[in-house]
Design a protein around this motif. Structure first.
Motif, PDB file in Angstrom:
ATOM      1  N   VAL A 215      -3.650   6.595 -10.786  1.00 26.44           N
ATOM      2  CA  VAL A 215      -2.314   6.033 -10.563  1.00 26.44           C
ATOM      3  C   VAL A 215      -2.377   4.525 -10.346  1.00 26.44           C
ATOM      4  CG1 VAL A 215      -0.264   6.088  -9.095  1.00 26.44           C
ATOM      5  CG2 VAL A 215      -1.446   8.218  -9.654  1.00 26.44           C
ATOM      6  N   LEU A 216      -3.334   4.049  -9.539  1.00 26.62           N
ATOM      7  CA  LEU A 216      -3.427   2.616  -9.288  1.00 26.62           C
ATOM      8  C   LEU A 216      -3.725   1.836 -10.569  1.00 26.62           C
ATOM      9  CD1 LEU A 216      -5.346   2.439  -5.880  1.00 26.62           C
ATOM     10  CD2 LEU A 216      -2.918   1.990  -6.284  1.00 26.62           C
ATOM     11  N   VAL A 217      -4.642   2.359 -11.378  1.00 21.32           N
ATOM     12  CA  VAL A 217      -4.933   1.703 -12.655  1.00 21.32           C
ATOM     13  C   VAL A 217      -3.696   1.721 -13.543  1.00 21.32           C
ATOM     14  CG1 VAL A 217      -6.287   1.868 -14.782  1.00 21.32           C
ATOM     15  CG2 VAL A 217      -7.413   2.133 -12.575  1.00 21.32           C
ATOM     16  N   GLY A 218      -2.993   2.857 -13.573  1.00 22.79           N
ATOM     17  CA  GLY A 218      -1.780   2.958 -14.374  1.00 22.79           C
ATOM     18  C   GLY A 218      -0.681   2.025 -13.912  1.00 22.79           C
TER      19      GLY A 218
ATOM     20  N   LEU B 256       2.888   2.588  -2.463  1.00 19.00           N
ATOM     21  CA  LEU B 256       1.885   1.666  -1.937  1.00 19.00           C
ATOM     22  C   LEU B 256       1.602   0.555  -2.948  1.00 19.00           C
ATOM     23  CD1 LEU B 256      -1.246   2.675   0.024  1.00 19.00           C
ATOM     24  CD2 LEU B 256      -1.493   1.120  -1.898  1.00 19.00           C
ATOM     25  N   ALA B 257       1.553   0.919  -4.244  1.00 17.01           N
ATOM     26  CA  ALA B 257       1.237  -0.058  -5.284  1.00 17.01           C
ATOM     27  C   ALA B 257       2.317  -1.120  -5.428  1.00 17.01           C
ATOM     28  CB  ALA B 257       1.037   0.661  -6.621  1.00 17.01           C
TER      29      ALA B 257
ATOM     30  N   LEU C 156      -3.603  -6.840  -5.659  1.00 23.14           N
ATOM     31  CA  LEU C 156      -5.066  -6.775  -5.651  1.00 23.14           C
ATOM     32  C   LEU C 156      -5.503  -5.969  -4.437  1.00 23.14           C
ATOM     33  CD1 LEU C 156      -7.914  -7.733  -6.633  1.00 23.14           C
ATOM     34  CD2 LEU C 156      -7.598  -9.729  -5.158  1.00 23.14           C
ATOM     35  N   LEU C 157      -6.322  -4.955  -4.662  1.00 19.11           N
ATOM     36  CA  LEU C 157      -6.813  -4.095  -3.581  1.00 19.11           C
ATOM     37  C   LEU C 157      -8.335  -4.137  -3.553  1.00 19.11           C
ATOM     38  CD1 LEU C 157      -6.307  -1.930  -1.398  1.00 19.11           C
ATOM     39  CD2 LEU C 157      -6.356  -0.214  -3.215  1.00 19.11           C
ATOM     40  N   CYS C 158      -8.888  -4.580  -2.436  1.00 20.51           N
ATOM     41  CA  CYS C 158     -10.337  -4.599  -2.240  1.00 20.51           C
ATOM     42  C   CYS C 158     -10.690  -3.424  -1.331  1.00 20.51           C
ATOM     43  CB  CYS C 158     -10.786  -5.919  -1.627  1.00 20.51           C
ATOM     44  SG  CYS C 158     -10.576  -7.328  -2.736  1.00 20.51           S
ATOM     45  N   PHE C 159     -11.506  -2.538  -1.832  1.00 13.07           N
ATOM     46  CA  PHE C 159     -11.747  -1.239  -1.221  1.00 13.07           C
ATOM     47  C   PHE C 159     -13.215  -1.151  -0.819  1.00 13.07           C
ATOM     48  CE2 PHE C 159     -11.005   3.576  -1.969  1.00 13.07           C
ATOM     49  CZ  PHE C 159     -10.522   3.715  -0.690  1.00 13.07           C
ATOM     50  N   ASP C 160     -13.481  -1.198   0.485  1.00 15.61           N
ATOM     51  CA  ASP C 160     -14.857  -1.255   0.974  1.00 15.61           C
ATOM     52  C   ASP C 160     -15.405   0.141   1.264  1.00 15.61           C
ATOM     53  OD1 ASP C 160     -17.113  -2.676   1.577  1.00 15.61           O
ATOM     54  OD2 ASP C 160     -16.517  -3.176   3.613  1.00 15.61           O
ATOM     55  N   GLU C 161     -16.727   0.323   1.043  1.00 18.00           N
ATOM     56  CA  GLU C 161     -17.437   1.569   1.373  1.00 18.00           C
ATOM     57  C   GLU C 161     -16.867   2.775   0.623  1.00 18.00           C
ATOM     58  OE1 GLU C 161     -20.052   1.190   2.842  1.00 18.00           O
ATOM     59  OE2 GLU C 161     -19.913  -0.425   4.311  1.00 18.00           O
ATOM     60  N   PHE C 162     -16.717   2.644  -0.678  1.00 20.16           N
ATOM     61  CA  PHE C 162     -16.186   3.728  -1.507  1.00 20.16           C
ATOM     62  C   PHE C 162     -17.234   4.830  -1.621  1.00 20.16           C
ATOM     63  CE2 PHE C 162     -14.921   5.771  -5.460  1.00 20.16           C
ATOM     64  CZ  PHE C 162     -13.536   5.720  -5.416  1.00 20.16           C
ATOM     65  N   HIS C 163     -16.883   6.040  -1.186  1.00 21.63           N
ATOM     66  CA  HIS C 163     -17.803   7.166  -1.297  1.00 21.63           C
ATOM     67  C   HIS C 163     -17.039   8.477  -1.225  1.00 21.63           C
ATOM     68  CE1 HIS C 163     -17.644   6.076   3.032  1.00 21.63           C
ATOM     69  NE2 HIS C 163     -17.639   7.379   3.242  1.00 21.63           N
ATOM     70  N   VAL C 164     -17.698   9.552  -1.589  1.00 21.57           N
ATOM     71  CA  VAL C 164     -17.074  10.871  -1.665  1.00 21.57           C
ATOM     72  C   VAL C 164     -17.950  11.874  -0.929  1.00 21.57           C
ATOM     73  CG1 VAL C 164     -16.221  12.677  -3.204  1.00 21.57           C
ATOM     74  CG2 VAL C 164     -16.135  10.296  -3.934  1.00 21.57           C
TER      75      VAL C 164
ATOM     76  N   ALA D 263      -0.993 -13.529  -2.854  1.00 22.27           N
ATOM     77  CA  ALA D 263      -0.431 -13.150  -1.561  1.00 22.27           C
ATOM     78  C   ALA D 263      -0.433 -11.636  -1.392  1.00 22.27           C
ATOM     79  CB  ALA D 263       0.987 -13.706  -1.414  1.00 22.27           C
ATOM     80  N   ALA D 264      -0.122 -10.910  -2.471  1.00 22.38           N
ATOM     81  CA  ALA D 264      -0.021  -9.446  -2.402  1.00 22.38           C
ATOM     82  C   ALA D 264      -1.392  -8.821  -2.592  1.00 22.38           C
ATOM     83  CB  ALA D 264       0.964  -8.935  -3.452  1.00 22.38           C
ATOM     84  N   LYS D 265      -2.259  -9.054  -1.613  1.00 30.33           N
ATOM     85  CA  LYS D 265      -3.620  -8.531  -1.683  1.00 30.33           C
ATOM     86  C   LYS D 265      -3.963  -7.868  -0.364  1.00 30.33           C
ATOM     87  CE  LYS D 265      -5.680 -12.951  -0.246  1.00 30.33           C
ATOM     88  NZ  LYS D 265      -6.668 -14.003  -0.557  1.00 30.33           N
ATOM     89  N   ARG D 266      -4.854  -6.887  -0.431  1.00 32.93           N
ATOM     90  CA  ARG D 266      -5.294  -6.205   0.783  1.00 32.93           C
ATOM     91  C   ARG D 266      -6.762  -5.842   0.660  1.00 32.93           C
ATOM     92  NH1 ARG D 266      -1.957  -1.167   2.689  1.00 32.93           N
ATOM     93  NH2 ARG D 266      -3.552  -1.322   4.298  1.00 32.93           N
TER      94      ARG D 266
END
Length: 382
Positions: A160-163, A131-132, A137-145, A96-99
């Motif tokens: 931080v998210l991994v931690g 936010l965490a 579960l966080l699905c992150f589309d179009e990751f770029h820098v 349920a806690a997914k985005r």
């Protein structure tokens, strides 16, 4: 008697953890069948990896003396099914806690969250941790820098998210090592690349079926009209539904600076390329505009090889944000879409070109009494 283990209620839809991988596989097959697709070997390998990762990550299973993978990083060229695979995975993941979030919208949300911690030490870390708390579960589309700001923010975001134990699935057009090619700030992003390569399962999805080329897969999300001088103005006004009630030549205050709008009505706006992409407007400005005007016309779009890099980058960002937001756009230019896209040196333009190819192309021809105003209309594919 063997005790069955379930995810805690806030994170689960009631599926036993030993069935999580099977749920993902079944969801992927259902998504394929709904569209009449058949997965190729690369796409099947990707969903197998995602199902196995989510199963192991949910149960805390790990290898000998190894931490469990923090997530999965899918990369490859446009049209290879990355977003399709991730969308199917996200829909099927029994949490349920997914985005699922897009790069630009997520960064804006993070910056807004930072305002709540103004005056505290390290508000960025506090905002990410807050936010965490709401995401498993966080699905992150179009990751770029693209710039030093993104590089520094994303480096700390990953740490931080991994931690915090948030599971991450990302798609990108680039392998981790190719995310930050600019030598001026690559060194500052190198730790993030190391995290992706060492803590994530990296899957190359760079071969196989091009989903966007399949019959029936077209996602027409707007129109492209050219040449503007052959009746584009009348076409644009009709397309937007502008009448005497529409406000013209407005100057809006957006994020503490001005934005000039040619015309606007409820949910609709018309802007010039020179204003929206030629001036220093941010992705936050684009998000603000599209949230209020999801039907957007952009006129005066020049050939992109004639434009400076910053203007091209803004145009790319605008297309990304509008596409992901489900907006409807009209782009009007003097040049054909093929000519407009020719010769752009920008590293991200392959994705933009693919998205522009999903617009309906209308070539206008000057002729009396035909079409809109003085322009007859011929529909073509790009």
């Amino acid at each position: 008697m063997v005790k069955r283990c379930f995810l805690i209620s806030e994170q689960s839809l009631g599926v036993p953890v030993e069935q999580i991988g099977a749920c993902v596989q079944h969801g992927f097959m259902a998504a394929l069948q709904a569209r009449g697709y058949r997965a190729d070997a690369e796409q099947q390998r990707a969903i197998d990896t995602l199902a196995r990762w989510l199963q192991n990550w949910s149960t805390g299973r790990r290898g000998w003396l190894r931490k469990p993978a923090a997530g999965v990083y899918l990369w490859g060229g446009v049209g290879r099914g990355k977003s399709f695979v991730m969308d199917a995975f996200f829909a099927a993941a029994p949490l349920a806690a997914k985005r699922r979030v897009h790069f630009h919208a997520f960064l804006q949300e993070l910056q807004q969250r930072m305002q709540a911690f103004a005056g505290h030490p390290d508000p960025l870390v506090l905002a990410i941790r807050a936010l965490a708390q709401d995401i498993r579960l966080l699905c992150f589309d179009e990751f770029h820098v693209h710039d030093i700001g993104d590089a520094m923010l994303l480096r700390r975001l990953l740490d931080v998210l991994v931690g915090e134990g948030v599971g991450l699935v990302m798609t990108s057009n680039y392998a981790p090592a190719g995310l930050c090619p600019n030598p001026l700030y690559r060194d500052r992003f190198t730790p993030a690349i190391t995290t992706l390569e060492n803590r994530f399962t990296v899957v190359a999805l760079d071969a196989g079926i091009d989903y966007r080329a399949l019959p029936g897969s077209e996602q027409r999300w707007g129109d492209y009209v050219w040449p503007h001088s052959a009746g584009g103005l009348a076409y644009l006004q009709t397309w937007l539904g502008l009448d005497e009630q529409a406000a013209s030549e407005q100057v809006l205050e957006v994020n503490h600076h001005s934005l000039r709008v040619k015309a606007m009505a409820p949910g609709r706006a018309w802007l010039e390329f020179s204003e929206l992409c030629g001036n220093a407007h941010s992705t936050a400005d684009f998000l603000w505009l599209l949230q209020r005007c999801p039907r957007l016309a952009l006129s005066g779009v020049p050939t992109l090889d004639s434009q400076p890099t910053d203007a091209c980058q803004r145009f790319i960002n605008l297309v990304d944000i509008a596409y992901d937001a489900g907006a409807t756009v009209l782009i009007s230019s003097e040049s054909s879409l093929e000519r407009l896209c020719r010769g752009s040196p920008h590293q991200d333009f392959a994705r933009t070109r693919s998205r522009l190819s999903q617009l309906r192309v209308h070539e206008l021809h000057v002729s009396e009494g035909i079409g809109h105003g003085a322009g007859g209309v011929i529909d073509k594919e790009f």
